[in-house]
Motif scaffolding. Structure first.
Motif, PDB file in Angstrom:
ATOM      1  N   VAL A  53     -14.420  12.546   6.793  1.00  0.00           N
ATOM      2  CA  VAL A  53     -14.422  13.189   5.478  1.00  0.00           C
ATOM      3  C   VAL A  53     -13.124  12.904   4.734  1.00  0.00           C
ATOM      4  O   VAL A  53     -13.125  12.550   3.546  1.00  0.00           O
ATOM      5  N   LEU A  54     -12.007  13.058   5.429  1.00  0.00           N
ATOM      6  CA  LEU A  54     -10.699  12.921   4.790  1.00  0.00           C
ATOM      7  C   LEU A  54     -10.365  11.484   4.421  1.00  0.00           C
ATOM      8  O   LEU A  54      -9.743  11.239   3.379  1.00  0.00           O
ATOM      9  N   TRP A  55     -10.760  10.544   5.275  1.00  0.00           N
ATOM     10  CA  TRP A  55     -10.325   9.163   5.087  1.00  0.00           C
ATOM     11  C   TRP A  55     -11.411   8.241   4.545  1.00  0.00           C
ATOM     12  O   TRP A  55     -11.126   7.074   4.252  1.00  0.00           O
ATOM     13  N   ASN A  56     -12.636   8.741   4.420  1.00  0.00           N
ATOM     14  CA  ASN A  56     -13.706   7.918   3.861  1.00  0.00           C
ATOM     15  C   ASN A  56     -14.417   8.605   2.704  1.00  0.00           C
ATOM     16  O   ASN A  56     -14.385   8.102   1.571  1.00  0.00           O
ATOM     17  N   ASP A  57     -15.052   9.754   2.977  1.00  0.00           N
ATOM     18  CA  ASP A  57     -15.840  10.415   1.941  1.00  0.00           C
ATOM     19  C   ASP A  57     -14.996  10.861   0.756  1.00  0.00           C
ATOM     20  O   ASP A  57     -15.353  10.610  -0.410  1.00  0.00           O
ATOM     21  N   LEU A  58     -13.889  11.521   1.032  1.00  0.00           N
ATOM     22  CA  LEU A  58     -13.069  12.058  -0.052  1.00  0.00           C
ATOM     23  C   LEU A  58     -12.428  10.981  -0.919  1.00  0.00           C
ATOM     24  O   LEU A  58     -12.549  11.031  -2.150  1.00  0.00           O
ATOM     25  N   PRO A  59     -11.763   9.975  -0.348  1.00  0.00           N
ATOM     26  CA  PRO A  59     -11.207   8.925  -1.221  1.00  0.00           C
ATOM     27  C   PRO A  59     -12.282   8.124  -1.953  1.00  0.00           C
ATOM     28  O   PRO A  59     -12.060   7.694  -3.093  1.00  0.00           O
ATOM     29  N   ASP A  60     -13.455   7.936  -1.326  1.00  0.00           N
ATOM     30  CA  ASP A  60     -14.542   7.244  -2.022  1.00  0.00           C
ATOM     31  C   ASP A  60     -14.997   8.047  -3.232  1.00  0.00           C
ATOM     32  O   ASP A  60     -15.265   7.486  -4.310  1.00  0.00           O
ATOM     33  N   ALA A  61     -15.101   9.365  -3.061  1.00  0.00           N
ATOM     34  CA  ALA A  61     -15.516  10.221  -4.174  1.00  0.00           C
ATOM     35  C   ALA A  61     -14.493  10.215  -5.303  1.00  0.00           C
ATOM     36  O   ALA A  61     -14.847  10.336  -6.482  1.00  0.00           O
ATOM     37  N   LEU A  62     -13.221  10.060  -4.952  1.00  0.00           N
ATOM     38  CA  LEU A  62     -12.152  10.056  -5.963  1.00  0.00           C
ATOM     39  C   LEU A  62     -11.866   8.669  -6.508  1.00  0.00           C
ATOM     40  O   LEU A  62     -11.055   8.520  -7.429  1.00  0.00           O
ATOM     41  N   GLY A  63     -12.490   7.646  -5.901  1.00  0.00           N
ATOM     42  CA  GLY A  63     -12.243   6.282  -6.351  1.00  0.00           C
ATOM     43  C   GLY A  63     -10.886   5.755  -5.940  1.00  0.00           C
ATOM     44  O   GLY A  63     -10.295   4.925  -6.630  1.00  0.00           O
ATOM     45  N   ILE A  64     -10.392   6.220  -4.782  1.00  0.00           N
ATOM     46  CA  ILE A  64      -9.087   5.803  -4.270  1.00  0.00           C
ATOM     47  C   ILE A  64      -9.303   5.047  -2.970  1.00  0.00           C
ATOM     48  O   ILE A  64     -10.162   5.407  -2.164  1.00  0.00           O
ATOM     49  N   GLY A  65      -8.542   4.001  -2.743  1.00  0.00           N
ATOM     50  CA  GLY A  65      -8.646   3.263  -1.489  1.00  0.00           C
ATOM     51  C   GLY A  65      -8.347   4.172  -0.307  1.00  0.00           C
ATOM     52  O   GLY A  65      -7.325   4.863  -0.301  1.00  0.00           O
ATOM     53  N   ASN A  66      -9.246   4.177   0.685  1.00  0.00           N
ATOM     54  CA  ASN A  66      -9.106   5.162   1.765  1.00  0.00           C
ATOM     55  C   ASN A  66      -7.919   4.917   2.672  1.00  0.00           C
ATOM     56  O   ASN A  66      -7.495   5.819   3.397  1.00  0.00           O
ATOM     57  N   HIS A  67      -7.365   3.725   2.676  1.00  0.00           N
ATOM     58  CA  HIS A  67      -6.162   3.476   3.468  1.00  0.00           C
ATOM     59  C   HIS A  67      -5.066   2.864   2.601  1.00  0.00           C
ATOM     60  O   HIS A  67      -4.191   2.158   3.113  1.00  0.00           O
ATOM     61  N   SER A  68      -5.113   3.155   1.315  1.00  0.00           N
ATOM     62  CA  SER A  68      -4.043   2.696   0.436  1.00  0.00           C
ATOM     63  C   SER A  68      -2.761   3.436   0.773  1.00  0.00           C
ATOM     64  O   SER A  68      -2.771   4.508   1.398  1.00  0.00           O
ATOM     65  N   ALA A  69      -1.637   2.889   0.345  1.00  0.00           N
ATOM     66  CA  ALA A  69      -0.344   3.525   0.609  1.00  0.00           C
ATOM     67  C   ALA A  69      -0.298   4.920  -0.007  1.00  0.00           C
ATOM     68  O   ALA A  69       0.186   5.878   0.616  1.00  0.00           O
ATOM     69  N   LEU A  70      -0.838   5.062  -1.228  1.00  0.00           N
ATOM     70  CA  LEU A  70      -0.813   6.352  -1.904  1.00  0.00           C
ATOM     71  C   LEU A  70      -1.625   7.383  -1.137  1.00  0.00           C
ATOM     72  O   LEU A  70      -1.147   8.511  -0.897  1.00  0.00           O
ATOM     73  N   TRP A  71      -2.848   7.020  -0.727  1.00  0.00           N
ATOM     74  CA  TRP A  71      -3.689   7.981  -0.013  1.00  0.00           C
ATOM     75  C   TRP A  71      -3.092   8.328   1.355  1.00  0.00           C
ATOM     76  O   TRP A  71      -3.173   9.471   1.795  1.00  0.00           O
TER      77      TRP A  71
END
Length: 424
Positions: free
Chosen positions: A48-66
């Motif tokens: 949820v934290l590293w796939n579903d949530l960043p996908d929903a926000l349009g953020i790379g799930n393993h980007s430096a920011l995330w």
């Protein structure tokens, strides 16, 4: 002149051992189910934290920011648990090894919650220390009520063995760990009499894990079939070099721990530690996040795909992440991240000298790092051999452990006393 001889150990009759089987089976299965339940919960929350949530926000799930956001948020969440949960989610993990005295049952929910959040959030710690502590607390509390005549130490031994068996998927690791712990302790009966019930518990825990989940330590290394003198030399050198590398963390640990302790409050220590872990994760990449076992499998599945610079970065960043996570108060164990550190170090050696067999490089390096960070000789040897999945490696690792042990013995450990000084 007469000399006194120690009496031979008294063999425990079968009628004393048989009643131990049922309690040991119950503890073994229960310990494994708790381990598997917490692991499954952490994995679902991680997704949820590293796939579903960043996908929903349009953020790379393993980007430096995330990565920075998630690790900092995990620090805040764990800080709240440590601050507000009954018993503050257990004692300072920097001064706790595998096992220990039973915690009060009321401490267990906070400890498991803090551990689950850390596992899901990407903290570089494994599940072993909190799970063993929780199982010891529950087995001791329930056992003393169900059978008050049974010594409390017996329930502690059963829970420890059961959890180690569940973690490694085999009772052999528990037998090795307990035999090391029992050396020099007074007690009646032979060693196997004293190991009888813990081995039943470890076997039950291991079989429960095997039936419900895949074995954890199969990393897919190519087998070593015909070891030669060159393999022995490589194992000796790599294990010793990895032990020296692992010792760096032991020397740094009390200083980093003291720096975080000066911040005093968990809502300062853990969020700041999470931020530092996020920055390290952004530098090292997604391979350096989480407990490290799945990431170890990724490394060994693509041998030759990583440059020596990348592998060196993985080893150094993971070592620093382990130090920060253990120093600032995250609840978790150190064996799993140490395996990743050793695997990275071994693959670095293999990248620099391609003639070295990958199984020799990885297993020897894991052995050296674990000897430095755990001082558990049998567990270190067993883990290195389990990763190689090759009987031919066992003799090499036995010999490689000797110079590595000379390097680490008597040196600071990756564990502190309650005054913050390194154990030796």
């Amino acid at each position: 002149m007469a000399t006194d001889h120690a009496p031979p150990p008294v063999e425990a009759p079968a009628r004393l051992l048989l009643p131990q089987i049922l309690p040991a089976l119950l503890v073994g299965v229960g310990a494994s189910l708790l381990f598997l339940g917490i692991s499954a919960l952490a994995e679902k929350f991680q997704h949820v934290l590293w796939n579903d949530l960043p996908d929903a926000l349009g953020i790379g799930n393993h980007s430096a920011l995330w990565t920075i956001i998630m690790l900092t948020a995990t620090g805040i969440a764990v800080g709240l648990v440590v601050w507000k949960a009954p018993g503050h989610a257990g004692p300072d993990p920097a001064s706790e090894g595998l096992g220990g005295a039973p915690l009060a049952p009321g401490v267990v929910p906070g400890l498991l919650l803090a551990s689950t959040l850390a596992l899901a959030g990407g903290v570089s710690l494994g599940p072993e220390n909190p799970i063993i502590a929780a199982n010891i607390a529950l087995a001791y509390w329930l056992g003393r009520r169900a059978a008050p005549s049974v010594p409390g130490a017996a329930w502690v031994a059963l829970a420890s063995a059961a959890t180690v068996g569940a973690l490694f998927g085999t009772p052999v690791a528990a037998a090795l760990l307990l035999s090391e712990a029992l050396v020099g302790r007074p007690g009646r009966g032979s060693l196997w009499d004293r190991l009888f019930a813990p081995l039943v518990a470890a076997g039950a825990g291991a079989m429960t894990t095997e039936l419900l989940a895949e074995p954890s330590f199969d990393v897919g290394l190519p087998p070593l079939t015909d070891p030669g003198f060159g393999d022995l030399l490589a194992a000796l050198v790599i294990a010793s070099a990895a032990a020296l590398f692992g010792l760096v963390s032991c020397f740094l640990f009390p200083h980093l721990h003291a720096a975080f302790r000066r911040l005093r409050h968990p809502m300062v220590m853990l969020p700041l530690g999470g931020l530092v872990l996020g920055l390290l994760g952004a530098l090292g990449g997604k391979e350096t996040l989480f407990k490290g076992l799945e990431q170890t499998k990724e490394l060994t599945a693509s041998i030759g795909a990583w440059s020596s610079g990348e592998l060196a970065k993985f080893a150094v960043v993971k070592l620093l992440a382990l130090l920060v996570a253990a120093s600032c108060g995250f609840r978790g164990g150190r064996i799993f991240p140490a395996v990743f550190i050793g695997a990275s170090f071994g693959l670095l050696a293999q990248a620099l000298v391609p003639e070295v067999h990958p199984a020799v490089a990885v297993s020897s390096a894991v052995l050296g790092v674990l000897l430095a960070t755990t001082r558990q000789g049998w567990i270190s040897l067993f883990t290195g051999a389990a990763l190689a999945a090759s009987p031919a490696m066992l003799a090499l690792l036995c010999l490689a452990s000797l110079p590595a042990w000379l390097i680490v013995t008597g040196r600071p450990q990756l564990e502190l006393d309650h005054e913050g000084k390194a154990l030796r």
